[in-house]
Write a protein that holds these residues in place. Structure first.
Motif, PDB file in Angstrom:
ATOM      1  N   MET A  99     -26.144  13.640  36.376  1.00 37.23           N
ATOM      2  CA  MET A  99     -25.500  12.410  36.807  1.00 37.23           C
ATOM      3  C   MET A  99     -24.837  11.687  35.644  1.00 37.23           C
ATOM      4  SD  MET A  99     -25.674  12.272  39.994  1.00 37.23           S
ATOM      5  CE  MET A  99     -25.016  10.603  40.119  1.00 37.23           C
ATOM      6  N   ALA A 100     -25.442  11.773  34.464  1.00 35.58           N
ATOM      7  CA  ALA A 100     -24.844  11.122  33.302  1.00 35.58           C
ATOM      8  C   ALA A 100     -23.502  11.749  32.951  1.00 35.58           C
ATOM      9  CB  ALA A 100     -25.792  11.224  32.102  1.00 35.58           C
ATOM     10  N   ARG A 101     -23.356  13.043  33.211  1.00 35.75           N
ATOM     11  CA  ARG A 101     -22.095  13.716  32.913  1.00 35.75           C
ATOM     12  C   ARG A 101     -21.059  13.501  34.014  1.00 35.75           C
ATOM     13  NH1 ARG A 101     -21.876  17.334  28.822  1.00 35.75           N
ATOM     14  NH2 ARG A 101     -23.809  17.779  27.719  1.00 35.75           N
ATOM     15  N   LEU A 102     -21.518  13.476  35.248  1.00 38.91           N
ATOM     16  CA  LEU A 102     -20.575  13.408  36.372  1.00 38.91           C
ATOM     17  C   LEU A 102     -20.213  11.982  36.761  1.00 38.91           C
ATOM     18  CD1 LEU A 102     -21.785  16.254  38.770  1.00 38.91           C
ATOM     19  CD2 LEU A 102     -19.978  16.298  37.044  1.00 38.91           C
ATOM     20  N   ALA A 103     -21.077  11.013  36.442  1.00 39.00           N
ATOM     21  CA  ALA A 103     -20.822   9.638  36.863  1.00 39.00           C
ATOM     22  C   ALA A 103     -19.478   9.105  36.358  1.00 39.00           C
ATOM     23  CB  ALA A 103     -21.968   8.728  36.422  1.00 39.00           C
ATOM     24  N   PRO A 104     -19.115   9.266  35.073  1.00 36.31           N
ATOM     25  CA  PRO A 104     -17.797   8.763  34.634  1.00 36.31           C
ATOM     26  C   PRO A 104     -16.643   9.456  35.350  1.00 36.31           C
ATOM     27  CG  PRO A 104     -19.224   9.208  32.751  1.00 36.31           C
ATOM     28  CD  PRO A 104     -19.889   9.803  33.936  1.00 36.31           C
ATOM     29  N   ILE A 105     -16.809  10.753  35.636  1.00 29.73           N
ATOM     30  CA  ILE A 105     -15.730  11.477  36.301  1.00 29.73           C
ATOM     31  C   ILE A 105     -15.571  11.004  37.737  1.00 29.73           C
ATOM     32  CG2 ILE A 105     -14.899  13.777  36.937  1.00 29.73           C
ATOM     33  CD1 ILE A 105     -16.617  14.894  34.690  1.00 29.73           C
ATOM     34  N   ALA A 117     -13.930   7.644  37.696  1.00 35.48           N
ATOM     35  CA  ALA A 117     -12.494   7.767  37.422  1.00 35.48           C
ATOM     36  C   ALA A 117     -11.741   8.270  38.646  1.00 35.48           C
ATOM     37  CB  ALA A 117     -12.272   8.700  36.238  1.00 35.48           C
ATOM     38  N   ALA A 118     -12.326   9.254  39.344  1.00 35.87           N
ATOM     39  CA  ALA A 118     -11.676   9.792  40.545  1.00 35.87           C
ATOM     40  C   ALA A 118     -11.548   8.734  41.627  1.00 35.87           C
ATOM     41  CB  ALA A 118     -12.460  10.998  41.056  1.00 35.87           C
ATOM     42  N   LEU A 119     -12.614   7.942  41.846  1.00 33.13           N
ATOM     43  CA  LEU A 119     -12.567   6.888  42.857  1.00 33.13           C
ATOM     44  C   LEU A 119     -11.549   5.811  42.480  1.00 33.13           C
ATOM     45  CD1 LEU A 119     -16.373   6.450  43.645  1.00 33.13           C
ATOM     46  CD2 LEU A 119     -14.639   7.562  45.069  1.00 33.13           C
ATOM     47  N   THR A 120     -11.496   5.470  41.209  1.00 31.03           N
ATOM     48  CA  THR A 120     -10.543   4.451  40.757  1.00 31.03           C
ATOM     49  C   THR A 120      -9.112   4.908  40.952  1.00 31.03           C
ATOM     50  OG1 THR A 120     -12.158   3.700  39.108  1.00 31.03           O
ATOM     51  CG2 THR A 120      -9.875   3.015  38.807  1.00 31.03           C
ATOM     52  N   ILE A 121      -8.852   6.168  40.593  1.00 27.75           N
ATOM     53  CA  ILE A 121      -7.488   6.691  40.743  1.00 27.75           C
ATOM     54  C   ILE A 121      -7.110   6.806  42.214  1.00 27.75           C
ATOM     55  CG2 ILE A 121      -6.080   8.763  40.402  1.00 27.75           C
ATOM     56  CD1 ILE A 121      -7.468   9.115  37.729  1.00 27.75           C
ATOM     57  N   ALA A 122      -8.059   7.233  43.050  1.00 28.48           N
ATOM     58  CA  ALA A 122      -7.780   7.331  44.483  1.00 28.48           C
ATOM     59  C   ALA A 122      -7.471   5.950  45.062  1.00 28.48           C
ATOM     60  CB  ALA A 122      -8.961   7.966  45.204  1.00 28.48           C
ATOM     61  N   TRP A 123      -8.250   4.951  44.688  1.00 26.80           N
ATOM     62  CA  TRP A 123      -8.007   3.593  45.180  1.00 26.80           C
ATOM     63  C   TRP A 123      -6.656   3.067  44.704  1.00 26.80           C
ATOM     64  CZ3 TRP A 123      -9.687   0.242  48.645  1.00 26.80           C
ATOM     65  CH2 TRP A 123      -9.360  -1.100  48.502  1.00 26.80           C
ATOM     66  N   GLY A 130      -6.845  10.491  48.322  1.00 28.23           N
ATOM     67  CA  GLY A 130      -7.991  11.354  48.089  1.00 28.23           C
ATOM     68  C   GLY A 130      -7.635  12.614  47.326  1.00 28.23           C
ATOM     69  N   VAL A 131      -6.450  13.152  47.593  1.00 29.28           N
ATOM     70  CA  VAL A 131      -5.996  14.334  46.848  1.00 29.28           C
ATOM     71  C   VAL A 131      -5.887  14.017  45.363  1.00 29.28           C
ATOM     72  CG1 VAL A 131      -4.004  15.846  46.475  1.00 29.28           C
ATOM     73  CG2 VAL A 131      -4.837  15.429  48.795  1.00 29.28           C
ATOM     74  N   GLU A 132      -5.362  12.841  45.035  1.00 32.55           N
ATOM     75  CA  GLU A 132      -5.224  12.461  43.622  1.00 32.55           C
ATOM     76  C   GLU A 132      -6.592  12.314  42.964  1.00 32.55           C
ATOM     77  OE1 GLU A 132      -2.429  12.359  42.012  1.00 32.55           O
ATOM     78  OE2 GLU A 132      -1.275  12.813  43.822  1.00 32.55           O
ATOM     79  N   GLY A 133      -7.532  11.702  43.667  1.00 27.71           N
ATOM     80  CA  GLY A 133      -8.860  11.526  43.089  1.00 27.71           C
ATOM     81  C   GLY A 133      -9.602  12.836  42.928  1.00 27.71           C
ATOM     82  N   LEU A 134      -9.555  13.688  43.944  1.00 28.08           N
ATOM     83  CA  LEU A 134     -10.254  14.975  43.866  1.00 28.08           C
ATOM     84  C   LEU A 134      -9.628  15.884  42.815  1.00 28.08           C
ATOM     85  CD1 LEU A 134     -10.906  15.723  47.653  1.00 28.08           C
ATOM     86  CD2 LEU A 134     -12.557  14.973  45.927  1.00 28.08           C
ATOM     87  N   ARG A 135      -8.342  15.745  42.603  1.00 30.33           N
ATOM     88  CA  ARG A 135      -7.704  16.564  41.573  1.00 30.33           C
ATOM     89  C   ARG A 135      -8.239  16.217  40.188  1.00 30.33           C
ATOM     90  NH1 ARG A 135      -1.273  16.783  41.215  1.00 30.33           N
ATOM     91  NH2 ARG A 135      -1.570  14.540  40.919  1.00 30.33           N
ATOM     92  N   ILE A 136      -8.492  14.940  39.940  1.00 33.02           N
ATOM     93  CA  ILE A 136      -9.087  14.544  38.663  1.00 33.02           C
ATOM     94  C   ILE A 136     -10.478  15.148  38.522  1.00 33.02           C
ATOM     95  CG2 ILE A 136      -9.927  12.579  37.326  1.00 33.02           C
ATOM     96  CD1 ILE A 136      -6.902  12.887  37.351  1.00 33.02           C
ATOM     97  N   PHE A 137     -11.250  15.125  39.616  1.00 29.02           N
ATOM     98  CA  PHE A 137     -12.596  15.696  39.565  1.00 29.02           C
ATOM     99  C   PHE A 137     -12.535  17.193  39.295  1.00 29.02           C
ATOM    100  CE2 PHE A 137     -16.288  17.668  41.618  1.00 29.02           C
ATOM    101  CZ  PHE A 137     -17.314  16.992  40.986  1.00 29.02           C
ATOM    102  N   ALA A 138     -11.631  17.904  39.963  1.00 30.32           N
ATOM    103  CA  ALA A 138     -11.506  19.344  39.754  1.00 30.32           C
ATOM    104  C   ALA A 138     -10.896  19.676  38.402  1.00 30.32           C
ATOM    105  CB  ALA A 138     -10.651  19.957  40.877  1.00 30.32           C
ATOM    106  N   MET A 139     -10.193  18.720  37.805  1.00 29.43           N
ATOM    107  CA  MET A 139      -9.554  18.966  36.512  1.00 29.43           C
ATOM    108  C   MET A 139     -10.564  18.958  35.363  1.00 29.43           C
ATOM    109  SD  MET A 139      -6.570  16.697  34.656  1.00 29.43           S
ATOM    110  CE  MET A 139      -5.342  17.083  35.903  1.00 29.43           C
ATOM    111  N   VAL A 140     -11.443  17.975  35.349  1.00 29.02           N
ATOM    112  CA  VAL A 140     -12.376  17.828  34.228  1.00 29.02           C
ATOM    113  C   VAL A 140     -13.818  18.127  34.614  1.00 29.02           C
ATOM    114  CG1 VAL A 140     -10.899  16.175  33.064  1.00 29.02           C
ATOM    115  CG2 VAL A 140     -12.593  15.355  34.688  1.00 29.02           C
TER     116      VAL A 140
END
Length: 232
Positions: A53-59, A62-68, A88-98
């Motif tokens: 969770m410590a590794r994924l929480a910032p990502i 960031a994904a939720l912020t970009i999607a919003w 949602g596509v923009e947010g999930l793309r950030i998650f899949a990117m990093v």
């Protein structure tokens, strides 16, 4: 943990291939494909829920912020499903990117990473050793922060959970880090890192069949969005 069996350079290659594959995520199908594959990497680098969770929480944040932001700034009606689908596509793309890099870096040992850089990539030993030491010290920052805060609390220097407590602990952590870096630099110079031309290493950086599977996994992360786009 399966990621521990991979060469550190293979882990970086998987992260780079996943990063490149994310540029093919422009619609919902390839983005969902990349997200699902990213989530499937979690069992390969699972240690504890807290560390994950410590590794994924910032990502995720960031994904939720970009999607919003994408939904609000799109200029489309906010009540339409297509607006938030595109967001949602923009947010999930950030998650899949990093996400793949953040998940698999749990298995990246700083010592083995520096040795792999020196042996396989011909990076100078001084630079490789300094990078390994820096990554190792970075991994101790959170535990050192906890020790400083705990020490200041039991000594009654500041009140519990006050701004002064955390401000003082931050300054103390900065001073401790600078002192540690100075001691580390002097220790490296004392061991001849500045003048030595050849060095021996504790571990040999080999590529095994686990790394072949790892590279194959990276290729899947790279090609899956493209294939999903063609199929869709």
């Amino acid at each position: 943990m399966a990621a521990d069996k991979l060469n550190p350079l293979t882990i970086l290659a998987i992260a780079a291939l996943a990063f490149a594959g994310s540029f093919g995520m422009h619609t919902l199908a390839p983005t969902l494909t990349g997200t699902i594959l990213t989530l499937m990497l979690i069992p390969l680098a699972w240690r504890t829920p807290a560390r994950l969770m410590a590794r994924l929480a910032p990502i995720v944040l960031a994904a939720l912020t970009i999607a919003w932001s994408a939904g609000i700034l799109s200029g489309r009606p906010l009540g339409e499903l297509s607006t938030w689908q595109s967001a949602g596509v923009e947010g999930l793309r950030i998650f899949a990117m990093v996400g793949p890099g953040a998940i698999l870096l749990e298995g990246l040992d700083p010592t083995r990473f520096g040795q792999a850089l020196a042996q396989k990539c011909r990076v100078p030993a001084r630079f490789a050793a300094a990078m390994s030491a820096g990554l190792a010290r970075l991994g101790h920052v959170f535990s050192q922060w906890g020790d400083i805060v705990f020490t200041r609390r039991i000594r009654g220097i500041q009140q519990r959970n006050s701004f002064a407590l955390y401000a003082g602990a931050t300054f103390a952590l900065l001073v401790s880090t600078l002192r540690g870096a100075e001691i580390q630099a002097l220790a490296m110079d004392a061991r001849g890192f500045a003048t030595a031309q050849r060095r021996t290493w504790v571990h040999s950086a080999h590529f095994t069949w686990h790394d072949a599977w790892g590279v194959g996994l990276g290729i899947v992360l790279l090609a899956a969005p493209i294939i999903a786009t063609l199929v869709a």
